[in-house]
Enzyme design. Structure first.
Site, PDB file in Angstrom:
ATOM      1  N   TYR A  98     -26.357  44.913  25.137  1.00 42.56           N
ATOM      2  CA  TYR A  98     -27.220  43.890  25.725  1.00 42.56           C
ATOM      3  C   TYR A  98     -28.589  44.507  26.017  1.00 42.56           C
ATOM      4  O   TYR A  98     -29.132  45.218  25.175  1.00 42.56           O
ATOM      5  CB  TYR A  98     -26.545  43.278  26.962  1.00 42.56           C
ATOM      6  CG  TYR A  98     -27.165  41.964  27.370  1.00 42.56           C
ATOM      7  CD1 TYR A  98     -27.298  40.922  26.439  1.00 42.56           C
ATOM      8  CD2 TYR A  98     -27.618  41.754  28.659  1.00 42.56           C
ATOM      9  CE1 TYR A  98     -27.877  39.719  26.793  1.00 42.56           C
ATOM     10  CE2 TYR A  98     -28.199  40.546  29.021  1.00 42.56           C
ATOM     11  CZ  TYR A  98     -28.328  39.530  28.088  1.00 42.56           C
ATOM     12  OH  TYR A  98     -28.910  38.344  28.442  1.00 42.56           O
ATOM     13  N   LYS A 139      -5.953  26.117  12.990  1.00 47.33           N
ATOM     14  CA  LYS A 139      -6.580  26.461  11.718  1.00 47.33           C
ATOM     15  C   LYS A 139      -7.377  27.759  11.841  1.00 47.33           C
ATOM     16  O   LYS A 139      -7.435  28.557  10.892  1.00 47.33           O
ATOM     17  CB  LYS A 139      -7.486  25.324  11.259  1.00 47.33           C
ATOM     18  CG  LYS A 139      -7.908  25.453   9.822  1.00 47.33           C
ATOM     19  CD  LYS A 139      -8.123  24.119   9.166  1.00 47.33           C
ATOM     20  CE  LYS A 139      -8.248  24.291   7.673  1.00 47.33           C
ATOM     21  NZ  LYS A 139      -8.513  23.015   6.989  1.00 47.33           N
ATOM     22  N   GLU A 149     -13.306  19.160   9.337  1.00 46.74           N
ATOM     23  CA  GLU A 149     -11.861  18.966   9.441  1.00 46.74           C
ATOM     24  C   GLU A 149     -11.537  17.650  10.133  1.00 46.74           C
ATOM     25  O   GLU A 149     -12.155  17.284  11.136  1.00 46.74           O
ATOM     26  CB  GLU A 149     -11.247  20.120  10.239  1.00 46.74           C
ATOM     27  CG  GLU A 149      -9.745  20.163  10.205  1.00 46.74           C
ATOM     28  CD  GLU A 149      -9.190  20.617   8.860  1.00 46.74           C
ATOM     29  OE1 GLU A 149      -7.989  20.423   8.622  1.00 46.74           O
ATOM     30  OE2 GLU A 149      -9.958  21.165   8.055  1.00 46.74           O
ATOM     31  N   ASP A 172      -9.843  18.511   4.162  1.00 44.51           N
ATOM     32  CA  ASP A 172      -8.951  17.362   3.963  1.00 44.51           C
ATOM     33  C   ASP A 172      -9.159  16.743   2.588  1.00 44.51           C
ATOM     34  O   ASP A 172      -8.230  16.196   2.004  1.00 44.51           O
ATOM     35  CB  ASP A 172      -9.193  16.301   5.035  1.00 44.51           C
ATOM     36  CG  ASP A 172      -8.965  16.853   6.423  1.00 44.51           C
ATOM     37  OD1 ASP A 172      -7.818  17.184   6.745  1.00 44.51           O
ATOM     38  OD2 ASP A 172      -9.937  16.985   7.178  1.00 44.51           O
ATOM     39  N   GLY A 193      -7.829   7.651   0.243  1.00 43.55           N
ATOM     40  CA  GLY A 193      -8.703   8.294   1.212  1.00 43.55           C
ATOM     41  C   GLY A 193      -9.352   9.547   0.660  1.00 43.55           C
ATOM     42  O   GLY A 193      -9.478   9.725  -0.556  1.00 43.55           O
ATOM     43  N   ALA A 194      -9.723  10.442   1.561  1.00 44.95           N
ATOM     44  CA  ALA A 194     -10.486  11.630   1.192  1.00 44.95           C
ATOM     45  C   ALA A 194      -9.732  12.501   0.200  1.00 44.95           C
ATOM     46  O   ALA A 194     -10.274  12.913  -0.834  1.00 44.95           O
ATOM     47  CB  ALA A 194     -10.819  12.435   2.449  1.00 44.95           C
ATOM     48  N   ASN A 227       3.057  13.693   5.249  1.00 47.83           N
ATOM     49  CA  ASN A 227       3.655  14.578   6.260  1.00 47.83           C
ATOM     50  C   ASN A 227       3.877  13.826   7.561  1.00 47.83           C
ATOM     51  O   ASN A 227       3.043  13.013   7.949  1.00 47.83           O
ATOM     52  CB  ASN A 227       2.723  15.781   6.516  1.00 47.83           C
ATOM     53  CG  ASN A 227       3.210  17.033   5.807  1.00 47.83           C
ATOM     54  OD1 ASN A 227       4.410  17.274   5.727  1.00 47.83           O
ATOM     55  ND2 ASN A 227       2.286  17.813   5.296  1.00 47.83           N
ATOM     56  N   ASN A 266      -2.357  23.578   2.350  1.00 50.25           N
ATOM     57  CA  ASN A 266      -3.771  23.926   2.237  1.00 50.25           C
ATOM     58  C   ASN A 266      -4.084  25.365   2.613  1.00 50.25           C
ATOM     59  O   ASN A 266      -5.157  25.875   2.292  1.00 50.25           O
ATOM     60  CB  ASN A 266      -4.612  22.986   3.109  1.00 50.25           C
ATOM     61  CG  ASN A 266      -4.764  21.617   2.495  1.00 50.25           C
ATOM     62  OD1 ASN A 266      -4.022  21.257   1.582  1.00 50.25           O
ATOM     63  ND2 ASN A 266      -5.710  20.840   2.975  1.00 50.25           N
TER      64      ASN A 266
END
Length: 430
Positions: free
Chosen positions: A35, A90, A132, A158, A192-193, A282, A314
């Site tokens: 510092y 994650k 996410e 995703d 979806g995505a 899932n 994933n």
């Protein structure tokens, strides 16, 4: 499970991650370097030459996992705070599998434009951004805008994570069945995505766009439909089929990214010869694994579950994709990098599996075949195959900002990173 999970998260220190210093702080001189006054020197050097931030700070090994809580796992729009355990989880996977540090950031903002402004302002902190659990269709606009306006990789897992692992699994499934990508009928349940990203990637491995049929909650996206979101328009098909049951006959590949129990054994029986099914809902797939295999013993099947063969997880993608992208300071994660990850996973599956991996899954032997079309998540070799492939693809497409040292030197670098990892005591040992 519920009581164990709650106790696991509540045990001191609370949550699953913490920040620890990486330099000595044993005496006053150490503190003067960490510092004031010593910290002023790297600050001034970075002011003169901004890229030195990667030399003097943790930015080059730091990813931001950012959500607004609008699409948390299968739980839906439960809010930013309720999504924090997932983001911490994650973060653990990033560190465990690729040695990457993470700050999880949960933002109380559902307006896409305001969310974009907040995330963009965080750029000086991170080497990359993992978006996410952001709901569709807003997630498409958010990622595209950030990707175009930031100089660090932005990756919505995703969308692309599931697509990359599914593409790797399909490459191997096609090889095992002798089918050609350009001659197959693909049905994707979900719009979806993940579904849209999967469809895009499949066209890059040779699947004909017009041979992909997509369904949303209202049924087949066909020429009779109106008021479709722009992301669904490319999948409008001139067909009278309206339901999943209508479109199923003759299907070579079914990919489910939807909800449980929407496929029946009778429907599976109508699929083409040597069918391929990825039922990825899932925790319960579109059809139970035993039911699907009973209907068609020749079926190659994957799910999102760890208790059946071929788990599309994933974790086989994002830690290693970011590792490769961070280490050559890629500006983006482009399609070439995603495809490189998929092909690397596909090729790794065909190599002999170390005995320690088989033992980790209580199996005598694991080898390439219908019950092993993608690597196991606990296979440490994934890092050394995927990260270099991603880095090399980035260099070939010119999105790197530092030189790539070559595969041999890079693998040694990765080995040194992983050797520094410290394992916490197992929950099973406590």
């Amino acid at each position: 499970m519920k009581e164990s999970a709650l106790e696991y998260h509540a045990r001191f220190p609370k949550g699953k991650t913490k920040v620890v210093p990486t330099k000595p702080t044993e005496n006053s001189y150490d503190l003067s370097l960490a510092y004031s006054p010593g910290v002023a020197y790297p600050c001034l050097e970075i002011e003169k030459k901004p890229e030195l931030v990667y030399e003097y700070t943790n930015r080059g090994n730091l990813v931001g996992i950012i959500t607004n809580g609008t699409a948390i796992l299968g739980l839906g729009n439960i809010g930013a705070s309720a999504g924090k355990p997932v983001m911490e989880g994650k973060a653990v996977l990033f560190k465990k599998f690729a040695g990457i540090d993470v700050f999880d950031i949960e933002i109380n903002e559902t307006d896409p434009e305001k969310f974009i402004t907040i995330v963009k302002a965080l750029e000086p902190t991170f080497g990359g951004i993992n978006l996410e659990d952001i709901r569709a269709p807003e997630c498409f606009h958010i990622e595209k805008t950030l990707d175009e306006s930031m100089k660090i990789p932005v990756f919505h897992d995703d969308q692309h994570g599931t697509a990359i692992i599914s593409t790797a699994a399909l490459l191997n499934s096609l090889e095992l069945t002798g089918k050609k990508a350009g001659n197959i009928k693909v049905v994707i349940n979900g719009a979806g995505a993940a579904a849209i990203s999967i469809a895009e990637m499949l066209t890059h491995i040779g699947v004909k766009h017009e041979s992909i049929y997509m369904l949303d909650s209202r049924g087949v996206i066909n020429h009779k439909r109106t008021n479709l979101h722009e992301t669904k328009l490319p999948f409008v098909r001139n067909t009278d089929a309206e339901t999943l049951e209508d479109i199923f006959p003759g299907t070579d590949v079914f990919i489910g990214v939807s909800v449980a129990n929407v496929v029946t054994e009778a429907m599976v029986k109508t699929m083409a010869d040597k069918p391929i099914m990825f039922a990825l809902a899932n925790p319960d797939p579109e059809i139970p694994y035993p039911d699907a295999k009973h209907a068609r013993p020749d079926l190659i099947m994957a799910t999102g579950r760890s208790d059946y063969p071929n788990q599309v997880n994933n974790v086989l993608g994002f830690p290693f994709i970011f590792r490769g992208a961070l280490d050559i300071r890629a500006k983006v994660v482009n399609m070439e990098m995603k495809l490189a990850a998929a092909y690397a996973l596909s090729e790794l599956t065909k190599l002999p599996v170390p005995i320690e991996v088989s033992e980790a899954y209580n199996e005598k032997e694991i080898r390439f075949g219908a019950d092993y079309i993608i690597p196991k998540p606990l296979d440490s070799r994934v890092l050394y195959h995927v990260a270099p492939a991603v880095a090399e693809a980035a260099v070939k497409t010119g999105v790197n900002q530092v030189e790539y040292p070559g595969r041999e030197a890079y693998v040694k670098f990765l080995e040194s990173i992983m050797a520094q990892q410290q394992e916490p005591i197992s929950a099973l040992e406590i």
